[in-house]
Design an enzyme around this catalytic site. Structure first.
Site, PDB file in Angstrom:
ATOM      1  N   ARG A 107     -32.784 -32.456   4.707  1.00 19.29           N
ATOM      2  CA  ARG A 107     -34.046 -32.151   5.021  1.00 19.29           C
ATOM      3  C   ARG A 107     -34.133 -30.905   4.968  1.00 19.29           C
ATOM      4  O   ARG A 107     -33.284 -30.198   6.286  1.00 19.29           O
ATOM      5  CB  ARG A 107     -33.598 -33.012   6.000  1.00 19.29           C
ATOM      6  CG  ARG A 107     -34.302 -33.002   7.221  1.00 19.29           C
ATOM      7  CD  ARG A 107     -35.040 -33.760   8.232  1.00 19.29           C
ATOM      8  NE  ARG A 107     -35.307 -35.285   8.155  1.00 19.29           N
ATOM      9  CZ  ARG A 107     -35.707 -36.413   8.896  1.00 19.29           C
ATOM     10  NH1 ARG A 107     -35.440 -36.266   9.381  1.00 19.29           N
ATOM     11  NH2 ARG A 107     -36.246 -37.440   7.899  1.00 19.29           N
ATOM     12  N   HIS A 134     -42.040 -36.601   2.230  1.00 21.24           N
ATOM     13  CA  HIS A 134     -40.654 -37.755   2.579  1.00 21.24           C
ATOM     14  C   HIS A 134     -40.836 -38.872   1.359  1.00 21.24           C
ATOM     15  O   HIS A 134     -40.905 -39.834   1.558  1.00 21.24           O
ATOM     16  CB  HIS A 134     -41.021 -38.004   4.155  1.00 21.24           C
ATOM     17  CG  HIS A 134     -40.208 -38.819   4.740  1.00 21.24           C
ATOM     18  ND1 HIS A 134     -39.038 -38.598   4.211  1.00 21.24           N
ATOM     19  CD2 HIS A 134     -39.717 -39.366   5.817  1.00 21.24           C
ATOM     20  CE1 HIS A 134     -38.016 -39.197   5.194  1.00 21.24           C
ATOM     21  NE2 HIS A 134     -38.688 -39.007   6.183  1.00 21.24           N
ATOM     22  N   GLN A 137     -38.778 -42.319   2.168  1.00 17.64           N
ATOM     23  CA  GLN A 137     -39.048 -42.829   3.113  1.00 17.64           C
ATOM     24  C   GLN A 137     -40.403 -44.001   2.294  1.00 17.64           C
ATOM     25  O   GLN A 137     -40.253 -45.424   2.992  1.00 17.64           O
ATOM     26  CB  GLN A 137     -40.174 -42.210   4.334  1.00 17.64           C
ATOM     27  CG  GLN A 137     -40.887 -42.938   5.361  1.00 17.64           C
ATOM     28  CD  GLN A 137     -40.118 -44.111   6.193  1.00 17.64           C
ATOM     29  OE1 GLN A 137     -38.908 -43.056   6.636  1.00 17.64           O
ATOM     30  NE2 GLN A 137     -39.673 -45.581   6.238  1.00 17.64           N
ATOM     31  N   ASP A 225     -48.582 -42.265  11.815  1.00 14.96           N
ATOM     32  CA  ASP A 225     -47.144 -41.263  11.946  1.00 14.96           C
ATOM     33  C   ASP A 225     -47.661 -40.683  13.239  1.00 14.96           C
ATOM     34  O   ASP A 225     -48.760 -41.433  13.257  1.00 14.96           O
ATOM     35  CB  ASP A 225     -46.931 -40.752  10.945  1.00 14.96           C
ATOM     36  CG  ASP A 225     -45.987 -39.897  10.586  1.00 14.96           C
ATOM     37  OD1 ASP A 225     -45.093 -40.583  11.841  1.00 14.96           O
ATOM     38  OD2 ASP A 225     -45.363 -39.780   9.875  1.00 14.96           O
ATOM     39  N   CYS A 266     -43.053 -45.177  10.123  1.00 15.60           N
ATOM     40  CA  CYS A 266     -41.835 -44.946   9.560  1.00 15.60           C
ATOM     41  C   CYS A 266     -40.575 -44.002  10.987  1.00 15.60           C
ATOM     42  O   CYS A 266     -39.648 -44.568  10.602  1.00 15.60           O
ATOM     43  CB  CYS A 266     -41.413 -43.261   8.420  1.00 15.60           C
ATOM     44  SG  CYS A 266     -42.836 -42.097   9.517  1.00 15.60           S
ATOM     45  N   ARG A 294     -34.595 -48.175   4.631  1.00 10.69           N
ATOM     46  CA  ARG A 294     -34.128 -46.881   4.218  1.00 10.69           C
ATOM     47  C   ARG A 294     -32.688 -46.507   3.992  1.00 10.69           C
ATOM     48  O   ARG A 294     -32.604 -45.829   2.345  1.00 10.69           O
ATOM     49  CB  ARG A 294     -33.433 -45.862   5.205  1.00 10.69           C
ATOM     50  CG  ARG A 294     -35.593 -45.530   6.138  1.00 10.69           C
ATOM     51  CD  ARG A 294     -36.104 -44.835   5.375  1.00 10.69           C
ATOM     52  NE  ARG A 294     -35.684 -42.702   4.622  1.00 10.69           N
ATOM     53  CZ  ARG A 294     -35.537 -42.245   5.818  1.00 10.69           C
ATOM     54  NH1 ARG A 294     -36.359 -42.250   6.934  1.00 10.69           N
ATOM     55  NH2 ARG A 294     -35.363 -41.464   5.120  1.00 10.69           N
TER      56      ARG A 294
END
Ligand code: CP
Length: 308
Positions: A107, A134, A137, A225, A266, A294
């Site tokens: 990440r 991402h 996700q 988000d 998320c 996930r």
């Protein structure tokens, strides 16, 4: 080398196989205690490095648990504690890690770091989020939608808010899984044109609609988000809040979507900002299923990368 860098660069048949494998692996654990190993141990004898240059709860824990469930071991590394943060090149870091471990999940901020790592590693590299995308996700999110409502192909997804890195991966997924995506948000925070073009070139309908209530009409899924992402300057907070306030997902907006529409986020969320608690905790919300998935989706990604 089989890297998982982004949804748009992964073959759609492979994406589909990973979602299906994730659902099978989830079903196989149904009667197992949370900490128990899987019946199959495809990662036995494998070591996975999890590198975090940004904070994480879900990505960190789900990758760690997933590797262990499949019989592997992990080491969680902070970018700041590695030489990565002190001048060693990404290429050299990739070559060194390739001598020790079997796979790297990273990440990071700039996606150039991810790509340089992948270019110079002799082992698979997984994108655990960059400023731009991402993908893990959205694999979990597609899995979650399909668990609840069946195939996502042909469905109408609404993204409300900031056209950020999570939105980018949703656009890539629209092209690869064959669903339509409407973006509603302020023009200053539109998603990147590259991702809109990618989805359209693949046959997906992508709409930009500034009126959130018009945009929400007949949506099968509403997604949002945070208004200030990890890579956004805190000094931009007030301006972003002012721009994004009309795009809050609340009961009024959900009422325009289909009666059986799902709501996704998320996480982490700022409750009462991008989404109200009545929506987040309401019957249409699947936010904690997304978080759980996930784990399962990434286990399928790990197996795909390692060919096991
Ligand atoms: N959604 C997500 O990636 O969560 P974390 O930042 O906690 O990993």
């Amino acid at each position: 080398m089989t890297h998982f860098l982004d949804i748009h660069t992964t073959d759609p048949a492979d994406l589909r196989a990973m979602i299906d494998a994730a659902r099978r692996m989830k079903a196989a654990r149904r009667d197992l205690p949370r900490g128990a190993p899987d019946d199959e141990q495809p990662l036995a004898g494998r070591m996975v490095a999890l590198i975090f240059e940004k904070p994480s709860t879900r990505t960190r824990v789900s990758f760690d648990v997933g590797v262990r469930q499949m019989g592997g071991q992990t080491m969680v590394l902070s970018g700041a504690d590695m030489q990565l943060g002190h001048g060693e090149t990404i290429a050299d870091t990739a070559r060194v890690l390739s001598r020790y471990v079997d796979l790297v999940m990273i990440r990071t901020f700039d996606e150039a770091v991810l790509h340089e790592m992948a270019e110079h590693a002799d082992i698979p590299v997984i994108n655990g989020l960059t400023d731009r995308t991402h993908p893990c996700q959205i694999m979990a999110d597609v899995m979650t939608y399909e668990e609840h409502r069946g195939p996502i192909a042909g469905r109408k997804v609404l993204w409300s808010g900031d056209g950020n890195n999570v939105c980018a991966s949703w656009l890539q997924a629209a092209g690869q899984f064959g669903f339509d995506l409407t973006f509603t948000g302020p023009a200053q925070l539109d998603p990147e044109e590259d991702w809109i073009r990618f989805a359209r070139d693949r046959g997906a309908t992508v709409r930009i609609e500034r009126d959130p209530l018009v945009a929400a009409k007949d949506a099968d899924l509403v997604v949002t988000d945070t208004w200030v992402s990890m890579h956004d300057a805190q000094s931009a907070r007030e301006r972003r809040h002012n721009l994004l306030r009309p795009y809050q997902v609340n009961a009024r907006l959900m009422a325009e979507a289909k009666p059986d529409a799902l709501f996704m986020h998320c996480l982490p969320a700022h409750r009462e900002e991008e989404a109200t608690s009545d929506v987040m905790d309401g019957p249409q919300s699947v936010i904690f299923d997304e978080a759980e998935n996930r784990l399962h989706a990434q286990k399928a990604i790990l197996r795909w990368c390692l060919g096991v």
